[in-house]
Write a protein that holds these residues in place. Structure first.
Motif, mmCIF file in Angstrom:
data_model
loop_
_atom_site.group_PDB
_atom_site.id
_atom_site.type_symbol
_atom_site.label_atom_id
_atom_site.label_comp_id
_atom_site.label_asym_id
_atom_site.label_seq_id
_atom_site.Cartn_x
_atom_site.Cartn_y
_atom_site.Cartn_z
ATOM 1 N N VAL A 423 32.517 -68.426 -54.701
ATOM 2 C CA VAL A 423 32.954 -68.404 -53.557
ATOM 3 C C VAL A 423 31.976 -67.903 -52.330
ATOM 4 O O VAL A 423 31.722 -68.556 -51.385
ATOM 5 C CB VAL A 423 34.309 -67.698 -53.623
ATOM 6 N N LEU A 424 31.288 -66.727 -52.717
ATOM 7 C CA LEU A 424 30.861 -65.935 -51.871
ATOM 8 C C LEU A 424 29.266 -66.444 -51.931
ATOM 9 O O LEU A 424 28.655 -65.971 -50.636
ATOM 10 C CB LEU A 424 30.779 -64.332 -52.096
ATOM 11 N N GLY A 425 28.866 -67.213 -52.784
ATOM 12 C CA GLY A 425 27.661 -67.898 -52.610
ATOM 13 C C GLY A 425 27.516 -69.087 -51.649
ATOM 14 O O GLY A 425 26.327 -69.290 -51.448
ATOM 15 N N ASP A 426 28.565 -69.315 -51.304
ATOM 16 C CA ASP A 426 28.987 -70.575 -50.444
ATOM 17 C C ASP A 426 29.306 -70.171 -49.008
ATOM 18 O O ASP A 426 30.349 -69.607 -48.922
ATOM 19 C CB ASP A 426 29.823 -71.680 -51.082
ATOM 20 N N GLU A 427 28.430 -70.372 -47.991
ATOM 21 C CA GLU A 427 28.675 -69.928 -46.773
ATOM 22 C C GLU A 427 30.298 -70.235 -46.026
ATOM 23 O O GLU A 427 30.991 -69.512 -45.450
ATOM 24 C CB GLU A 427 27.845 -70.181 -45.561
ATOM 25 N N GLU A 428 30.288 -71.491 -46.346
ATOM 26 C CA GLU A 428 31.753 -72.091 -45.769
ATOM 27 C C GLU A 428 32.783 -71.514 -46.631
ATOM 28 O O GLU A 428 34.032 -71.052 -46.126
ATOM 29 C CB GLU A 428 31.580 -73.676 -46.072
ATOM 30 N N LYS A 429 32.734 -71.372 -48.043
ATOM 31 C CA LYS A 429 33.940 -71.016 -48.583
ATOM 32 C C LYS A 429 34.139 -69.398 -48.458
ATOM 33 O O LYS A 429 35.127 -68.944 -48.327
ATOM 34 C CB LYS A 429 33.586 -71.325 -50.226
ATOM 35 N N ARG A 430 32.965 -68.653 -48.386
ATOM 36 C CA ARG A 430 33.055 -67.318 -47.812
ATOM 37 C C ARG A 430 33.753 -66.873 -46.760
ATOM 38 O O ARG A 430 34.616 -66.306 -46.616
ATOM 39 C CB ARG A 430 31.584 -66.729 -47.975
ATOM 40 N N THR A 431 33.345 -67.881 -45.351
ATOM 41 C CA THR A 431 34.078 -67.867 -44.160
ATOM 42 C C THR A 431 35.471 -68.009 -44.387
ATOM 43 O O THR A 431 36.434 -67.225 -43.841
ATOM 44 C CB THR A 431 33.474 -68.703 -43.307
ATOM 45 N N ARG A 432 35.781 -69.044 -45.085
ATOM 46 C CA ARG A 432 37.457 -69.327 -45.391
ATOM 47 C C ARG A 432 37.896 -68.276 -46.082
ATOM 48 O O ARG A 432 39.052 -67.829 -45.868
ATOM 49 C CB ARG A 432 37.661 -70.507 -45.879
ATOM 50 N N TYR A 433 37.478 -67.684 -47.061
ATOM 51 C CA TYR A 433 37.799 -66.458 -47.946
ATOM 52 C C TYR A 433 38.262 -65.316 -47.041
ATOM 53 O O TYR A 433 39.200 -64.708 -47.062
ATOM 54 C CB TYR A 433 37.214 -66.174 -49.081
ATOM 55 N N ASP A 434 37.200 -64.913 -45.993
ATOM 56 C CA ASP A 434 37.233 -63.769 -45.106
ATOM 57 C C ASP A 434 38.440 -64.063 -44.154
ATOM 58 O O ASP A 434 38.881 -63.114 -43.830
ATOM 59 C CB ASP A 434 36.034 -63.717 -44.377
ATOM 60 N N ARG A 435 38.718 -65.373 -43.644
ATOM 61 C CA ARG A 435 39.864 -65.535 -42.992
ATOM 62 C C ARG A 435 41.214 -65.376 -43.534
ATOM 63 O O ARG A 435 42.248 -65.238 -42.879
ATOM 64 C CB ARG A 435 39.821 -66.893 -42.250
#
Length: 487
Positions: A423-435
């Motif tokens: 999750v965190l190594g992928d910029e897009e997935k990380r952004t969505r996780y943070d939201r």
């Protein structure tokens, strides 16, 4: 002296005698008749006159002119100490006023004159019951058993002694102690109708209005009493105590309006300390304090203050909402959802409550998902490089081939580490996780939710690290890799 002179002197004496006689007939006798008429009537053993006097006593009792009735009875008894009915009437009146010792003497005197009279004996027995009940009620009041004390007053004392002022005031005090403030107002109202300047009634009635938070009316009662007796200690204490409470309350509210929240907190606490028993007012002080504490971010203290308000009034919607907000500050997500859901059900049209509930539900949901940052041991502001380094370090540490003695634990840890990096190594997935989006619902792993770095019939992943692992483990771990992973 000549005969003429003697005759003239005799005429003067005669005229003086006539004048004195006329004076006696026209002044002294009427005065005697007016002053002694009751005595003469009673003494002449004329049954008609005695009956008329006793009838007048009965009329006085009916219209509650007890003082007049007692005066008439005193006159009658002084005129005829054997007039038994007068003793009975006087005993009955004195019993009504709970003047029990005097009443008992009159009953006994009547029974001396009319031995065996069952009605009088019954009333004397009632006197003893009332006297004993009053003593018991006072003892129970002192011991704090207010409900039982009130039963004795209502069901015994005031039944046999309905004009007993001592019992009436005790009843009002008991009503205040049991929080029957409306009843206390009614009871003191009856007393004030008979005596509008009764200081005790003004004090107790003012206290009843005070505990109903009708402070303006309470102040008027205290002021009225102080005008009659400026040095009355209890009235002074009640009056100035209320003035101080109102002053502290206003100071707290003014500081809130001026944005001086910390000063407002101190004022609210000071006001609450003045009278912890003043629930009708303190409920608003607790709520005001809770709201200020929420604004200051002091969640734990705010929860406590709002809970105090809800303990007083369980249906105080604003306190329920504020406690929900305070629980969000303490990260009590489930508690916040519970409070805000109850508030939303009570007021379904209030959109601000619904928004707060949605916020709490989202926080609760987020609290139950994996904290990938925590698993990798990095901050939420970590760079991609920091995340990658953390992953490499942990993957090396927990690789099952390096943890033969605790292989099951190592496999579980390795899965968590791999899922976190996915999750965190992928910029897009990380952004969505943070939201706050639910990554797992989009088909991601999540450490046991479908992600299996070891194969097991599922999808297999290959991770390629530039430069290999620290320490020269380039191209894989010693022993030929693990579970289909190539590093």
């Amino acid at each position: 002296m000549s005969l003429v002179g003697f005759s003239s002197a005799m005429d003067v004496v005669a005229w003086r005698g006539i004048v004195y006689t006329i004076f006696i007939l026209h002044f002294v006798f009427p005065c005697q008749l007016l002053l002694l008429q009751p005595l003469v009537s009673a003494l002449d053993n004329n049954p008609g006159n005695a009956a008329e006097l006793l009838e007048r006593v009965s009329r006085s009792i009916k219209v509650k002119r007890y003082s007049e009735a007692l005066d008439d009875l005193k006159t009658a008894i002084e005129a005829d100490p054997t007039l038994s009915e007068a003793y009975w009437h006087r005993a009955s009146i004195l019993r009504r006023f709970c003047r029990y010792e005097e009443s008992e003497k009159n009953y006994k005197k009547f029974l001396e004159l009319k031995a065996g009279n069952s009605a009088a004996e019954k009333e004397l027995s009632q006197l003893f019951q009332a006297q004993s009940a009053l003593d018991t009620a006072l003892s129970l009041y002192d011991s704090g058993d207010f409900t039982k004390s009130l039963d004795y007053i209502d069901k015994v004392v005031l039944v046999f002694s309905p004009a007993c002022t001592k019992a009436k005031f005790l009843k009002v005090k008991l009503m205040l102690a049991t929080k029957d403030y409306s009843g206390a107002i009614s009871e003191t109202g009856y007393i004030l109708k008979e005596d509008e300047n009764n200081l005790e009634s003004l004090l107790l009635r003012g206290r009843a209005y005070y505990y109903l938070a009708d402070h303006d009316v309470a102040l008027r009662h205290f002021q009225m009493g102080l005008r009659l007796d400026p040095e009355h200690s209890e009235l002074k204490k009640a009056y100035f105590g209320l003035k101080n409470l109102l002053k502290k309350t206003k100071s707290a509210e003014d500081n809130v309006n001026r944005g001086k929240l910390r000063l407002a907190v101190e004022d609210f606490k000071a006001a609450l300390a003045l009278d912890p028993n003043h629930l009708a007012h303190n409920v608003h002080l607790h709520l005001g304090l809770c709201k200020v504490l929420v604004k200051l971010g002091r969640g734990k203290d705010a929860v406590s203050s709002c809970t105090e308000a809800l303990n007083i009034d369980g249906e105080l919607l604003e306190a329920l909402v504020q406690r929900g907000e305070a629980k969000l500050l303490t990260e009590d997500w489930e508690g916040a959802v519970e409070d805000l859901k109850s508030a939303a059900q009570a007021s379904p049209q209030d959109m601000s409550i619904r928004e707060s509930l949605m916020k709490a539900e989202k926080s609760l949901k987020l609290s139950k998902r994996k904290d990938w940052y925590k698993i990798l041991g990095v901050s939420k502001t970590a760079s991609v490089a920091e995340i990658k380094r953390a992953y490499k370090k942990l993957a090396l540490q927990w690789h099952p081939d390096k943890n033969v003695d605790n292989r099951e634990e190592a496999e579980a840890q390795f899965r968590e580490i791999a899922a976190a990096y996915e999750v965190l190594g992928d910029e897009e997935k990380r952004t969505r996780y943070d939201r706050g989006e639910d990554i797992e619902e989009m088909g991601m792993g999540g450490g046991g939710g479908g992600f299996n770095p070891f194969g097991g019939g599922g999808q297999q992943f290959t991770f390629h690290f530039e430069g290999g692992f620290p320490g020269g483990f380039e191209g894989g771990f010693p022993g030929g890799g693990f579970g289909g992973f190539n590093f």
